[in-house]
Scaffold this motif. Structure first.
Motif, PDB file in Angstrom:
ATOM      1  N   ALA A 110      46.614   5.712  64.129  1.00  0.00           N
ATOM      2  CA  ALA A 110      47.800   4.882  64.325  1.00  0.00           C
ATOM      3  C   ALA A 110      49.072   5.732  64.309  1.00  0.00           C
ATOM      4  O   ALA A 110      49.961   5.562  65.158  1.00  0.00           O
ATOM      5  N   ALA A 111      49.164   6.645  63.360  1.00  0.00           N
ATOM      6  CA  ALA A 111      50.333   7.528  63.291  1.00  0.00           C
ATOM      7  C   ALA A 111      50.399   8.421  64.521  1.00  0.00           C
ATOM      8  O   ALA A 111      51.487   8.643  65.076  1.00  0.00           O
ATOM      9  N   THR A 117      59.941   8.164  63.820  1.00  0.00           N
ATOM     10  CA  THR A 117      58.980   7.168  63.355  1.00  0.00           C
ATOM     11  C   THR A 117      58.855   7.408  61.854  1.00  0.00           C
ATOM     12  O   THR A 117      59.410   8.380  61.341  1.00  0.00           O
ATOM     13  N   ARG A 118      58.104   6.585  61.184  1.00  0.00           N
ATOM     14  CA  ARG A 118      57.941   6.835  59.748  1.00  0.00           C
ATOM     15  C   ARG A 118      57.100   8.073  59.485  1.00  0.00           C
ATOM     16  O   ARG A 118      57.038   8.563  58.366  1.00  0.00           O
ATOM     17  N   HIS A 119      56.472   8.614  60.538  1.00  0.00           N
ATOM     18  CA  HIS A 119      55.616   9.789  60.396  1.00  0.00           C
ATOM     19  C   HIS A 119      56.193  11.068  61.005  1.00  0.00           C
ATOM     20  O   HIS A 119      55.558  12.115  60.922  1.00  0.00           O
ATOM     21  N   HIS A 163      56.886  11.235  71.234  1.00  0.00           N
ATOM     22  CA  HIS A 163      57.984  12.093  70.770  1.00  0.00           C
ATOM     23  C   HIS A 163      57.584  13.564  70.852  1.00  0.00           C
ATOM     24  O   HIS A 163      58.381  14.412  71.254  1.00  0.00           O
ATOM     25  N   ALA A 219      49.414   7.782  67.494  1.00  0.00           N
ATOM     26  CA  ALA A 219      49.909   6.992  68.633  1.00  0.00           C
ATOM     27  C   ALA A 219      51.430   6.865  68.588  1.00  0.00           C
ATOM     28  O   ALA A 219      52.093   6.872  69.630  1.00  0.00           O
ATOM     29  N   GLU A 220      52.005   6.766  67.391  1.00  0.00           N
ATOM     30  CA  GLU A 220      53.471   6.716  67.246  1.00  0.00           C
ATOM     31  C   GLU A 220      54.112   8.066  67.555  1.00  0.00           C
ATOM     32  O   GLU A 220      55.174   8.139  68.159  1.00  0.00           O
ATOM     33  N   ILE A 221      53.467   9.126  67.102  1.00  0.00           N
ATOM     34  CA  ILE A 221      54.029  10.473  67.214  1.00  0.00           C
ATOM     35  C   ILE A 221      53.929  11.038  68.628  1.00  0.00           C
ATOM     36  O   ILE A 221      54.841  11.724  69.100  1.00  0.00           O
ATOM     37  N   SER A 225      42.733  12.900  64.724  1.00  0.00           N
ATOM     38  CA  SER A 225      43.844  12.486  65.591  1.00  0.00           C
ATOM     39  C   SER A 225      45.012  13.460  65.444  1.00  0.00           C
ATOM     40  O   SER A 225      45.680  13.793  66.420  1.00  0.00           O
TER      41      SER A 225
END
Length: 126
Positions: free
Chosen positions: A32-33, A9-11, A40, A35-37, A65
């Motif tokens: 938000a980050a 992800t971008r993070h 993974h 939730a993306e991370i 978070s």
């Protein structure tokens, strides 16, 4: 020349160093980050005996978070008999880690190399 891993992800970027999986967090780690991370991170910490380094060396911001991600990763790795280490030099994040007590459970190291030198000791239940 060191190979830069492709971002998941971008993070988050994941790479291998020695026997360890290094999870590099990037940018602003907010809800938000996170939730993306999270998916993974869960995949990487789901293996029995996983050897993990959480590298916060490239973060710009880190909120509760992000703390939840660290706590979740630590618990999952330890529950599966693995080892986990943290890399962090960001002053505000270090302060939050100390205030919350997480620095006692997951002592921050200044570099990935320094974290890998700690391979003889798992970050345990504290």
């Amino acid at each position: 020349m060191r190979h830069q891993p492709a971002p998941l992800t971008r993070h988050l970027r994941v790479r291998r160093e020695r026997a360890y999986t290094v999870l590099e967090f990037h940018g602003e780690i907010d809800i938000a980050a996170a939730a993306e991370i999270a998916p993974h991170l869960d995949r990487e910490t789901d293996r029995s005996g996983a050897l993990i380094v959480l590298d916060l060396g490239r973060i710009e911001f880190f909120d509760c978070s992000g703390l939840r991600l660290l706590c979740r990763a630590r618990q999952r790795v330890l529950d599966r008999g693995g080892r986990i280490h943290l890399v962090c030099t960001h002053p505000l994040t270090l302060r939050v880690l100390r205030i919350t007590g997480l620095a006692r459970l997951l002592p921050p190291r200044p570099t990935v190399g320094a974290a890998l030198e700690q391979t003889g000791a798992a970050c345990g239940p504290g």
